[in-house]
Design an enzyme around this catalytic site. Structure first.
Site, PDB file in Angstrom:
ATOM      1  N   ALA A  10       0.805  -1.235   0.000  1.00  0.00           N
ATOM      2  CA  ALA A  10       0.000   0.000   0.000  1.00  0.00           C
ATOM      3  C   ALA A  10       0.833   1.277   0.000  1.00  0.00           C
ATOM      4  CB  ALA A  10      -0.930   0.003   1.207  1.00  0.00           C
ATOM      5  N   SER A 137      -5.980 -10.018 -11.879  1.00  0.00           N
ATOM      6  CA  SER A 137      -5.632  -9.213 -13.050  1.00  0.00           C
ATOM      7  C   SER A 137      -6.271  -9.814 -14.298  1.00  0.00           C
ATOM      8  CB  SER A 137      -4.109  -9.176 -13.239  1.00  0.00           C
ATOM      9  OG  SER A 137      -3.778  -8.535 -14.464  1.00  0.00           O
ATOM     10  N   TYR A 151       3.759 -13.914 -13.975  1.00  0.00           N
ATOM     11  CA  TYR A 151       2.804 -12.954 -13.402  1.00  0.00           C
ATOM     12  C   TYR A 151       1.377 -13.379 -13.727  1.00  0.00           C
ATOM     13  CZ  TYR A 151       0.173  -8.600 -12.827  1.00  0.00           C
ATOM     14  OH  TYR A 151      -0.778  -7.659 -12.465  1.00  0.00           O
ATOM     15  N   ALA A 153       0.174 -16.305 -14.617  1.00  0.00           N
ATOM     16  CA  ALA A 153      -0.206 -17.562 -13.954  1.00  0.00           C
ATOM     17  C   ALA A 153      -0.518 -17.320 -12.474  1.00  0.00           C
ATOM     18  CB  ALA A 153       0.918 -18.584 -14.108  1.00  0.00           C
TER      19      ALA A 153
HETATM   20  N1  LIG Z   1      -1.567  -1.257 -12.441  1.00  0.00           N
HETATM   21  C1  LIG Z   1      -2.339  -2.014 -13.205  1.00  0.00           C
HETATM   22  O1  LIG Z   1      -2.713  -1.662 -14.328  1.00  0.00           O
HETATM   23  C2  LIG Z   1      -2.808  -3.343 -12.709  1.00  0.00           C
HETATM   24  C3  LIG Z   1      -3.560  -4.137 -13.576  1.00  0.00           C
HETATM   25  C4  LIG Z   1      -4.006  -5.369 -13.123  1.00  0.00           C
HETATM   26  C5  LIG Z   1      -3.703  -5.779 -11.837  1.00  0.00           C
HETATM   27  N2  LIG Z   1      -2.964  -4.986 -11.027  1.00  0.00           N
HETATM   28  C6  LIG Z   1      -2.655  -5.457  -9.681  1.00  0.00           C
HETATM   29  O2  LIG Z   1      -2.880  -4.432  -8.736  1.00  0.00           O
HETATM   30  C7  LIG Z   1      -1.924  -4.527  -7.669  1.00  0.00           C
HETATM   31  C8  LIG Z   1      -1.170  -3.215  -7.542  1.00  0.00           C
HETATM   32  O3  LIG Z   1      -0.562  -2.891  -8.766  1.00  0.00           O
HETATM   33  P1  LIG Z   1       0.378  -1.620  -8.919  1.00  0.00           P
HETATM   34  O4  LIG Z   1       0.328  -1.220 -10.320  1.00  0.00           O
HETATM   35  O5  LIG Z   1       0.069  -0.613  -7.864  1.00  0.00           O
HETATM   36  O6  LIG Z   1       1.814  -2.287  -8.582  1.00  0.00           O
HETATM   37  P2  LIG Z   1       3.178  -1.557  -8.165  1.00  0.00           P
HETATM   38  O7  LIG Z   1       4.272  -2.456  -8.621  1.00  0.00           O
HETATM   39  O8  LIG Z   1       3.184  -0.141  -8.613  1.00  0.00           O
HETATM   40  O9  LIG Z   1       3.128  -1.529  -6.558  1.00  0.00           O
HETATM   41  C9  LIG Z   1       3.275  -2.705  -5.822  1.00  0.00           C
HETATM   42  C10 LIG Z   1       3.477  -2.369  -4.331  1.00  0.00           C
HETATM   43  O10 LIG Z   1       3.666  -3.620  -3.658  1.00  0.00           O
HETATM   44  C11 LIG Z   1       4.833  -3.525  -2.853  1.00  0.00           C
HETATM   45  N3  LIG Z   1       5.448  -4.854  -2.725  1.00  0.00           N
HETATM   46  C12 LIG Z   1       6.206  -5.516  -3.645  1.00  0.00           C
HETATM   47  N4  LIG Z   1       6.583  -6.712  -3.142  1.00  0.00           N
HETATM   48  C13 LIG Z   1       6.020  -6.814  -1.902  1.00  0.00           C
HETATM   49  C14 LIG Z   1       6.037  -7.806  -0.893  1.00  0.00           C
HETATM   50  N5  LIG Z   1       6.723  -8.950  -1.036  1.00  0.00           N
HETATM   51  N6  LIG Z   1       5.333  -7.587   0.259  1.00  0.00           N
HETATM   52  C15 LIG Z   1       4.665  -6.427   0.418  1.00  0.00           C
HETATM   53  N7  LIG Z   1       4.638  -5.427  -0.497  1.00  0.00           N
HETATM   54  C16 LIG Z   1       5.309  -5.629  -1.650  1.00  0.00           C
HETATM   55  C17 LIG Z   1       5.737  -2.516  -3.541  1.00  0.00           C
HETATM   56  O11 LIG Z   1       6.665  -1.956  -2.627  1.00  0.00           O
HETATM   57  C18 LIG Z   1       4.709  -1.505  -4.062  1.00  0.00           C
HETATM   58  O12 LIG Z   1       4.405  -0.535  -3.074  1.00  0.00           O
HETATM   59  C19 LIG Z   1      -1.042  -5.724  -8.023  1.00  0.00           C
HETATM   60  O13 LIG Z   1      -1.553  -6.869  -7.395  1.00  0.00           O
HETATM   61  C20 LIG Z   1      -1.192  -5.845  -9.518  1.00  0.00           C
HETATM   62  O14 LIG Z   1      -0.939  -7.140  -9.981  1.00  0.00           O
HETATM   63  C21 LIG Z   1      -2.505  -3.777 -11.441  1.00  0.00           C
END
Ligand SMILES: NC(=O)c1ccc[n+]([C@@H]2O[C@H](COP(=O)([O-])OP(=O)(O)OC[C@H]3O[C@@H](n4cnc5c(N)ncnc54)[C@H](O)[C@@H]3O)[C@@H](O)[C@H]2O)c1
Length: 245
Positions: A10, A137, A151, A153
């Site tokens: 977060a 996703s 990712y 999978a």
């Molecule tokens: N951005 C998109 O378009 C999109 C689309 C589909 C799904 N998602 C999903 O939404 C979620 C957030 O995506 P995002 O774009 O904000 O990703 P991001 O990579 O920008 O942010 C991910 C966050 O998770 C934290 N993180 C990474 N590894 C971690 C761990 N082991 N333990 C705790 N925290 C950890 C990071 O520090 C970062 O703050 C993800 O699950 C992603 O798969 C995003």
């Protein structure tokens, strides 16, 4: 008593948008992330800082969940909402993914979400109430466009785990749902796609725009309500028409 929410990953991106929106809605929000410093930095900038609490939580470490739940119980006495958002996104071409890289993505995205549902779900079942929302996703449904096979999978597995834990906790007041976003207007998508490819990337989305992170946060807030008791085991698609079922 104000409701209490935990959001993983977060500190930045979508997780931060969700955490801040829930704070705006009146929740006490635990802003957990592998990077405590980034979580603290984000909170310091927010007008809702008094509702936001930074916590270090690496979702690949089951012990971190035990510690987080103990801290939440001591501090707030309860946990109403958990948003399993943390993930790593890799776009390595499928024939170039090493076994180690596959395991690394799987351990964080898939096993991390499994551990969260298992430990937080049981905690909520014991208190006879809870709302768990997992970030899946579009990639987990259609195999992915801009992201890697590991990712995609792992995100497909999250859809399945959502159903398994929804069944497990249904009779104890705990719902478990997933949201499957398509490409959002987020820092991660801009980084993975890159500025040069972006116009064509958007042209390929039926609604001709990237998704809104704010709308995902609003959807999380809807599924988090006590009134959402009849929704469980579902995956809500928010993908600009890229995948229809
Ligand atoms: N951005 C998109 O378009 C999109 C689309 C589909 C799904 N998602 C999903 O939404 C979620 C957030 O995506 P995002 O774009 O904000 O990703 P991001 O990579 O920008 O942010 C991910 C966050 O998770 C934290 N993180 C990474 N590894 C971690 C761990 N082991 N333990 C705790 N925290 C950890 C990071 O520090 C970062 O703050 C993800 O699950 C992603 O798969 C995003």
């Amino acid at each position: 008593m104000k409701q209490v929410a935990l959001v993983t990953g977060a500190a930045s991106g979508l997780g931060w948008t969700i955490a801040e929106y829930l704070a705006q809605e009146g929740y006490q929000v635990v802003v957990s992330d592998i990077s405590l410093e980034t979580a603290q930095h984000s909170i310091a900038q927010s007008q809702y800082a008094d509702h936001l609490h930074a916590l270090k939580l690496d979702i690949a470490q089951p012990e971190d969940f035990h510690q987080a739940l103990n801290w939440i119980k001591t501090t707030f006495g309860r946990l109403d909402v958990a948003v399993n958002n943390a993930a790593v996104t890799k776009a390595t071409p499928v024939l170039e993914i090493s076994a180690d890289e596959f395991d690394w993505v799987t351990q964080i995205n898939q096993r991390g979400t499994f551990t969260a549902c298992q430990l937080i779900g049981q905690f909520m079942a014991d208190q006879k109430y809870g709302r768990i929302i997992n970030l899946a996703s579009l990639a987990g449904q259609n195999g992915g466009t801009a992201t890697g096979a590991h990712y995609a999978a792992s995100k497909g597995a999250i859809v399945t785990l959502t159903k398994i834990f929804a069944k497990q906790f249904a009779a104890q007041g705990v719902t478990v749902n997933a949201i499957a976003p398509g490409p959002m207007d987020s820092p991660m998508v801009h980084e993975v796609v890159g500025a040069a490819r972006m116009p064509q990337f958007i042209e390929n989305i039926p609604v001709k725009q990237l998704g809104s992170m704010q709308f995902i946060a609003q959807t999380v807030a809807l599924l988090a309500k006590p009134e959402a008791a009849f929704v469980s085991g579902a995956t809500w698609d928010i993908n600009g028409g890229l995948f229809m079922r």
